[in-house]
Design a protein around this motif. Structure first.
Motif, PDB file in Angstrom:
ATOM      1  N   PHE A  69      33.978   6.706  46.880  1.00  0.00           N
ATOM      2  CA  PHE A  69      33.408   8.038  47.127  1.00  0.00           C
ATOM      3  C   PHE A  69      33.997   8.658  48.394  1.00  0.00           C
ATOM      4  CE2 PHE A  69      30.222  10.092  49.871  1.00  0.00           C
ATOM      5  CZ  PHE A  69      30.144  11.319  49.228  1.00  0.00           C
ATOM      6  N   LEU A  70      34.043   7.895  49.490  1.00  0.00           N
ATOM      7  CA  LEU A  70      34.561   8.447  50.746  1.00  0.00           C
ATOM      8  C   LEU A  70      36.048   8.764  50.649  1.00  0.00           C
ATOM      9  CD1 LEU A  70      32.659   6.271  53.373  1.00  0.00           C
ATOM     10  CD2 LEU A  70      32.270   8.675  52.790  1.00  0.00           C
ATOM     11  N   ALA A  71      36.780   7.993  49.865  1.00  0.00           N
ATOM     12  CA  ALA A  71      38.191   8.308  49.675  1.00  0.00           C
ATOM     13  C   ALA A  71      38.350   9.649  48.973  1.00  0.00           C
ATOM     14  CB  ALA A  71      38.874   7.189  48.881  1.00  0.00           C
ATOM     15  N   ALA A  72      37.530   9.898  47.954  1.00  0.00           N
ATOM     16  CA  ALA A  72      37.590  11.187  47.260  1.00  0.00           C
ATOM     17  C   ALA A  72      37.076  12.309  48.145  1.00  0.00           C
ATOM     18  CB  ALA A  72      36.785  11.106  45.964  1.00  0.00           C
ATOM     19  N   TYR A  73      36.105  12.010  48.983  1.00  0.00           N
ATOM     20  CA  TYR A  73      35.457  13.029  49.828  1.00  0.00           C
ATOM     21  C   TYR A  73      36.349  13.454  51.000  1.00  0.00           C
ATOM     22  CZ  TYR A  73      31.687  15.201  52.547  1.00  0.00           C
ATOM     23  OH  TYR A  73      30.904  16.072  53.264  1.00  0.00           O
ATOM     24  N   LEU A  74      37.081  12.502  51.584  1.00  0.00           N
ATOM     25  CA  LEU A  74      37.822  12.782  52.823  1.00  0.00           C
ATOM     26  C   LEU A  74      39.329  12.891  52.632  1.00  0.00           C
ATOM     27  CD1 LEU A  74      35.914  10.385  55.249  1.00  0.00           C
ATOM     28  CD2 LEU A  74      35.651  12.862  55.042  1.00  0.00           C
ATOM     29  N   THR A  75      39.874  12.273  51.587  1.00  0.00           N
ATOM     30  CA  THR A  75      41.328  12.303  51.405  1.00  0.00           C
ATOM     31  C   THR A  75      41.752  13.127  50.201  1.00  0.00           C
ATOM     32  OG1 THR A  75      41.437  10.338  49.970  1.00  0.00           O
ATOM     33  CG2 THR A  75      41.398   9.969  52.360  1.00  0.00           C
ATOM     34  N   GLY A  76      40.781  13.546  49.394  1.00  0.00           N
ATOM     35  CA  GLY A  76      41.121  14.324  48.214  1.00  0.00           C
ATOM     36  C   GLY A  76      41.641  13.488  47.068  1.00  0.00           C
ATOM     37  N   GLY A  77      41.517  12.169  47.183  1.00  0.00           N
ATOM     38  CA  GLY A  77      42.017  11.310  46.118  1.00  0.00           C
ATOM     39  C   GLY A  77      40.924  10.981  45.115  1.00  0.00           C
ATOM     40  N   GLY A  78      41.030  11.445  43.906  1.00  0.00           N
ATOM     41  CA  GLY A  78      40.054  11.134  42.874  1.00  0.00           C
ATOM     42  C   GLY A  78      39.033  12.241  42.691  1.00  0.00           C
ATOM     43  N   GLU A  79      38.293  12.112  41.589  1.00  0.00           N
ATOM     44  CA  GLU A  79      37.270  13.098  41.250  1.00  0.00           C
ATOM     45  C   GLU A  79      35.958  12.728  41.926  1.00  0.00           C
ATOM     46  OE1 GLU A  79      35.057  14.938  37.278  1.00  0.00           O
ATOM     47  OE2 GLU A  79      36.665  13.452  37.098  1.00  0.00           O
ATOM     48  N   LEU A  80      35.349  13.678  42.619  1.00  0.00           N
ATOM     49  CA  LEU A  80      34.153  13.396  43.412  1.00  0.00           C
ATOM     50  C   LEU A  80      32.904  13.233  42.533  1.00  0.00           C
ATOM     51  CD1 LEU A  80      33.306  13.122  46.411  1.00  0.00           C
ATOM     52  CD2 LEU A  80      32.700  15.543  46.358  1.00  0.00           C
ATOM     53  N   ASP A  81      32.765  14.027  41.488  1.00  0.00           N
ATOM     54  CA  ASP A  81      31.532  14.045  40.701  1.00  0.00           C
ATOM     55  C   ASP A  81      31.241  12.718  40.022  1.00  0.00           C
ATOM     56  OD1 ASP A  81      31.152  16.648  41.433  1.00  0.00           O
ATOM     57  OD2 ASP A  81      31.945  17.511  39.575  1.00  0.00           O
ATOM     58  N   TYR A 136      42.210  13.407  56.194  1.00  0.00           N
ATOM     59  CA  TYR A 136      42.614  11.999  56.330  1.00  0.00           C
ATOM     60  C   TYR A 136      43.450  11.570  55.121  1.00  0.00           C
ATOM     61  CZ  TYR A 136      38.935  12.183  59.833  1.00  0.00           C
ATOM     62  OH  TYR A 136      38.169  12.539  60.912  1.00  0.00           O
ATOM     63  N   THR A 137      44.230  10.556  55.352  1.00  0.00           N
ATOM     64  CA  THR A 137      45.064  10.005  54.280  1.00  0.00           C
ATOM     65  C   THR A 137      44.557   8.659  53.794  1.00  0.00           C
ATOM     66  OG1 THR A 137      46.534   8.962  55.910  1.00  0.00           O
ATOM     67  CG2 THR A 137      47.087  11.198  55.160  1.00  0.00           C
ATOM     68  N   VAL A 146      33.071   3.811  59.199  1.00  0.00           N
ATOM     69  CA  VAL A 146      34.332   4.024  58.495  1.00  0.00           C
ATOM     70  C   VAL A 146      35.473   4.127  59.504  1.00  0.00           C
ATOM     71  CG1 VAL A 146      35.592   5.630  57.003  1.00  0.00           C
ATOM     72  CG2 VAL A 146      33.165   5.192  56.598  1.00  0.00           C
ATOM     73  N   ALA A 147      36.631   3.597  59.133  1.00  0.00           N
ATOM     74  CA  ALA A 147      37.868   3.817  59.884  1.00  0.00           C
ATOM     75  C   ALA A 147      38.743   4.749  59.058  1.00  0.00           C
ATOM     76  CB  ALA A 147      38.590   2.494  60.143  1.00  0.00           C
ATOM     77  N   ALA A 148      38.949   5.975  59.584  1.00  0.00           N
ATOM     78  CA  ALA A 148      39.684   6.997  58.838  1.00  0.00           C
ATOM     79  C   ALA A 148      41.023   7.277  59.525  1.00  0.00           C
ATOM     80  CB  ALA A 148      38.857   8.269  58.745  1.00  0.00           C
ATOM     81  N   THR A 149      42.087   7.233  58.739  1.00  0.00           N
ATOM     82  CA  THR A 149      43.425   7.494  59.265  1.00  0.00           C
ATOM     83  C   THR A 149      43.773   8.961  59.001  1.00  0.00           C
ATOM     84  OG1 THR A 149      44.094   5.228  58.772  1.00  0.00           O
ATOM     85  CG2 THR A 149      45.846   6.832  59.204  1.00  0.00           C
ATOM     86  N   GLY A 150      44.043   9.703  60.082  1.00  0.00           N
ATOM     87  CA  GLY A 150      44.328  11.121  59.970  1.00  0.00           C
ATOM     88  C   GLY A 150      45.743  11.399  59.511  1.00  0.00           C
ATOM     89  N   THR A 151      46.012  12.664  59.248  1.00  0.00           N
ATOM     90  CA  THR A 151      47.369  13.068  58.831  1.00  0.00           C
ATOM     91  C   THR A 151      48.385  12.851  59.943  1.00  0.00           C
ATOM     92  OG1 THR A 151      46.831  15.337  59.502  1.00  0.00           O
ATOM     93  CG2 THR A 151      46.478  14.763  57.191  1.00  0.00           C
TER      94      THR A 151
END
Length: 354
Positions: free
Chosen positions: A248-260, A277-278, A310-315
């Motif tokens: 979920f957080l990957a879809a929410y913060l990196t745009g990867g995957g469908e959130l719903d 984030y990437t 969470v550890a988030a890696t930025g652009t």
């Protein structure tokens, strides 16, 4: 005085009907001369009824008129009419807070010869002379940290300002003090200013009632807030709950995957855009009300409140820590995201308040 009597027999009825002329003449002349008016009994009864009802109306109306006269406000002689109230109603404090921030920013950087720069905020500044050198210090950041309403349309705003002295001023200070000033003294300093702000006119504007007053930092309890979660544990990617949160957080913060696909029915969320984030990794989790239940059974309708680090890696390649308060709900044999809470839950028990 003359009198006449009624005949005693019907034989003399004719004489009864004939009234002597002298009496008739006397009645006509005497009635006009004496001022007497003949009124019928019916007319007398009508007049009596009118007078009686009039008396009752006066008795009833008298107290009512007295009460009405007592309740009617009496204007004081010579008293000025009340001034009309302002039509501006401020229901939040964002206006006074924003005005105070602009005022403090201008005040910190103002100096001798630039007093006019403060006049839009404080009208009486036209009569005040500053002694400091303009630009001797500047504001890096500032924010209103407290707004207190003193009275309707009048606030006291505390503004925190991160202030840095100019290089020229710092060098002069070092020379004056023989180089004894420590390095921390030349860096940014967090200072607090208290500003009185009032509404100005009916157009929704503001003005300062005085110059800012520098004050101490607002007092704090000095203790870390107590959250209502158990001890955090390292994330296990094989745990179904952790797997759902990570995806979920990957879809929410990196745009990867469908959130719903990760949301419970009725939950509506939008991914952060543009994606900041990437890569996102869940590092640890804590559960409300006790220790984290690893691999907890997915019981239909069960709900869990979790605190997720969470550890988030930025652009830019930099890794930054983030914390989310999430609610999970079980449905159809899997965990789904029921909510992203606005804030972690605090422990409000009496033991933690003491």
């Amino acid at each position: 005085m003359k009198a006449w009597r009624r005949p005693s027999s019907e034989a003399d009825q004719e004489g009864w009907d004939q009234v002597p002329e002298e009496y008739t003449a006397e009645e006509e002349s005497g009635g006009e001369q004496g001022g007497w008016v003949t009124v019928s009994p019916g007319a007398v009864a009508n007049v009596s009824a009118v007078l009686r009802w009039g008396a009752w109306l006066l008795l009833i109306a008298g107290p009512l008129l007295a009460v009405a006269a007592f309740l009617r406000p009496v204007a004081a002689v010579g008293a000025p009419a009340p001034a009309p109230k302002s039509s501006v109603v401020v229901r939040d404090t964002s206006g006074p807070a924003g005005f105070a921030q602009l005022y403090v920013a201008a005040y910190v950087e103002a100096g001798k010869g630039t007093e006019a720069s403060l006049a839009p905020y404080y009208p009486l500044m036209r009569d005040i002379s500053l002694q400091a050198e303009p630009g001797a210090q500047h504001v890096d950041r500032l924010a209103a940290v407290r707004v207190t309403q003193a009275s309707p349309g009048y606030w006291s705003v505390t503004v925190a300002a991160l202030i840095t002295p100019s290089s020229k001023t710092g060098a002069a200070s070092d020379k004056t003090q023989g180089g004894s000033q420590d390095e921390a003294g030349a860096g940014p300093v967090l200072r607090y200013f208290q500003v009185p702000v009032k509404t100005a006119g009916t157009g929704g504007g503001y003005e300062a009632a005085a110059l800012p007053a520098e004050v101490a930092a607002p007092a704090t309890g000095g203790e870390a807030p107590q959250l209502d979660y158990g001890a955090p544990v390292p994330a296990d990617t094989h745990d179904p709950a952790v797997a759902t949160i990570s995806e979920f957080l990957a879809a929410y913060l990196t745009g990867g995957g469908e959130l719903d696909r990760y949301l419970s029915p009725g939950t509506s969320l939008v991914a952060v855009s543009p994606a900041p984030y990437t890569k996102v990794s869940v590092t640890q989790l804590a559960e409300q009300g006790g220790d984290f239940a690893a691999n907890a059974p997915v019981t239909e309708g069960a709900r869990r409140e979790l605190l997720v680090d969470v550890a988030a890696t930025g652009t830019d390649g930099q890794v930054r820590p983030l914390t989310y308060a999430l609610a999970l709900k079980a449905r159809a044999g899997r965990w789904e995201i029921a909510a992203v809470d606005a804030a972690p839950r605090l422990n409000t028990t009496k033991e933690n308040q003491q």
